[in-house]
Design an enzyme around this catalytic site. Structure first.
Site, PDB file in Angstrom:
ATOM      1  N   SER A 233      27.985 -22.263  23.970  1.00 60.72           N
ATOM      2  CA  SER A 233      28.280 -21.169  23.550  1.00 60.72           C
ATOM      3  C   SER A 233      29.262 -20.426  24.536  1.00 60.72           C
ATOM      4  CB  SER A 233      26.957 -20.363  23.372  1.00 60.72           C
ATOM      5  OG  SER A 233      27.289 -19.132  22.426  1.00 60.72           O
ATOM      6  N   ARG A 234      28.510 -20.006  25.626  1.00 63.63           N
ATOM      7  CA  ARG A 234      29.425 -19.394  26.784  1.00 63.63           C
ATOM      8  C   ARG A 234      28.559 -19.762  27.898  1.00 63.63           C
ATOM      9  NH1 ARG A 234      33.009 -19.499  24.037  1.00 63.63           N
ATOM     10  NH2 ARG A 234      34.571 -17.599  23.476  1.00 63.63           N
ATOM     11  N   ASP A 258      29.121 -27.679  27.113  1.00 68.54           N
ATOM     12  CA  ASP A 258      30.515 -27.830  26.630  1.00 68.54           C
ATOM     13  C   ASP A 258      30.982 -26.488  27.289  1.00 68.54           C
ATOM     14  OD1 ASP A 258      32.543 -28.640  25.181  1.00 68.54           O
ATOM     15  OD2 ASP A 258      32.588 -26.593  24.194  1.00 68.54           O
ATOM     16  N   GLU A 263      33.828 -21.815  34.504  1.00 66.96           N
ATOM     17  CA  GLU A 263      34.861 -22.739  34.084  1.00 66.96           C
ATOM     18  C   GLU A 263      36.416 -22.428  34.131  1.00 66.96           C
ATOM     19  OE1 GLU A 263      33.548 -22.731  29.863  1.00 66.96           O
ATOM     20  OE2 GLU A 263      35.557 -21.969  29.386  1.00 66.96           O
ATOM     21  N   HIS A 295      34.838 -27.478  27.307  1.00 66.24           N
ATOM     22  CA  HIS A 295      35.117 -26.559  26.166  1.00 66.24           C
ATOM     23  C   HIS A 295      36.044 -27.030  25.114  1.00 66.24           C
ATOM     24  CE1 HIS A 295      35.044 -21.875  25.609  1.00 66.24           C
ATOM     25  NE2 HIS A 295      34.835 -22.575  24.454  1.00 66.24           N
ATOM     26  N   PHE A 298      35.427 -26.535  19.886  1.00 64.05           N
ATOM     27  CA  PHE A 298      36.203 -25.986  18.724  1.00 64.05           C
ATOM     28  C   PHE A 298      37.357 -27.009  18.498  1.00 64.05           C
ATOM     29  CE2 PHE A 298      40.041 -24.898  20.857  1.00 64.05           C
ATOM     30  CZ  PHE A 298      39.941 -25.221  22.230  1.00 64.05           C
TER      31      PHE A 298
END
Ligand code: NAD
Length: 335
Positions: A233-234, A258, A263, A295, A298
């Site tokens: 998520s974050r 992720d 980051e 990341h 997506f």
């Protein structure tokens, strides 16, 4: 409309250019992230388009407003990197892509769970070196495990359906329960119960002041010994230092990430020739039971196509004074 697009890579050009054949905006691509240092590049652009690690704090937004920017178009769902109150006070509108293939992120989440459990990444390396031993590769059946999903919005719901297909028991925590999931057998519980009962805890809520370090030393001790913790998520939903302590003590048995709270200084760049200065991140990489992707949850064709179309449609709606269904408001930040 003239759009300055920041944080761009080749894939951004490809998908935005393809979509723009329909929308016909005047797009200028900038490779750097949008920060206080790079904001001057946006001067004169009515719209700026940004991604997850661009930093739109008050000072940057003030410079944008002075330069004539009236629209911030996020090509992502999360808006934690924008000072929404400041932008609103400066008369700027913010739009985002609230939903784009939740399957992309949900499926990547399952990828992390399966890979961590069955150690597929390690097995692959072994087999390439003609090491066919199984020691150290022991996993468990996902069937029958309890999965705790924190946040059952678009992505959390898909994770619930996929893990239901695996035969998992599912607990969920979200201020807004989803009736369809309850019919599927998902049980909404308080956060403390979810943490105490789950074999796998996976985070799918947004990063807000309320959820900052939602998983910290206090919540980690409430979890089952050896729990699998997943965050797509974050980054700042986790207190990374507390998680490292929990990995060292064995309280956390598996960690799949992720996203990472620092980051912005690392992800999306090839730093393979550089000395990484972030000691916390480097410590994470030393654990055999930690799996990190940079990341990329997506990052599917389908998601990028949808992101490009929704982003450019958002800009077209703004340019033609239409209602903005994907606008980010101060109320959403407070929610
Ligand atoms: P969404 O808005 O559809 O769902 C978020 C859910 O979280 C909502 O149901 C909301 O009620 C719930 N929530 C809010 N505060 C909560 C809290 N304190 N505790 C529990 N639940 C809470 O969002 P989504 O599309 O499902 O995306 C979820 C998150 O995934 C985004 O906020 C974004 O940060 C992240 N994301 C990551 C990637 C990636 O590539 N890794 C891609 C897209 C989105």
């Amino acid at each position: 409309m003239r759009i300055a697009v920041f944080s761009t890579k080749e894939h951004d050009h490809k998908f935005l250019d393809e979509a723009n054949a329909h929308y016909q905006h005047a797009i200028t691509y900038f490779e750097p992230r949008l920060t206080r240092e790079t904001v001057s590049l946006a001067e004169g652009f009515e719209a700026v388009c940004v991604f997850v690690n661009d930093q739109l704090d008050r000072q940057t937004l003030e410079t944008l407003a002075k330069g004539g920017t009236r629209l911030i178009a996020l090509r992502c769902a999360g808006f934690n990197n924008v000072d929404v109150l400041a932008a609103t006070e400066l008369g700027m509108r913010i739009v985002r892509v609230p939903a784009y293939s939740p399957y992309a992120v949900a499926e990547h989440t399952l990828g992390l769970i399966l890979t961590l459990n069955r150690k597929i990444h390690r097995a692959h390396n072994r087999v390439r070196e003609s090491n066919f031993a199984l020691e150290g590769l022991l996993g468990f059946d996902l069937h029958g495990q309890t999965v705790g999903i924190i946040g059952t919005g678009q992505i959390g719901q898909v994770v619930a359906r996929i893990t239901h297909g695996f035969g998992c028991q599912i607990l969920a925590y979200d201020p807004y329960p989803v009736a369809d999931l309850e019919q599927l057998g998902v049980r909404y519980v308080e956060l403390a119960e979810l943490l105490a009962q789950s074999d796998i805890v996976t985070l799918h809520c947004p990063l807000t002041p309320d959820t900052f370090h939602l998983i910290d030393a206090e919540s980690l001790v409430k979890m089952k010994q050896g729990v699998m913790l997943i965050n797509t998520s974050r980054g700042a939903l986790l207190d990374t230092r507390a998680v490292i302590d929990a990995l060292k003590s064995g309280q956390v048995g598996y960690l799949g990430l992720d996203v990472y709270e620092e980051e912005a200084a690392l992800f999306f760049e090839d730093l393979s020739e550089k000395v990484i200065q972030d000691d916390v991140f480097m410590r994470l990489l030393t654990f055999p039971n930690v799996l990190i992707t940079a990341h990329q949850a997506f990052f599917t064709r389908d998601a990028l196509t949808q992101i490009a179309h929704t982003t450019l449609q958002n800009v077209s709606d703004f340019a033609s004074n239409q209602p903005l269904p994907n606008q980010v408001t101060v109320q959403q930040v407070k929610r």
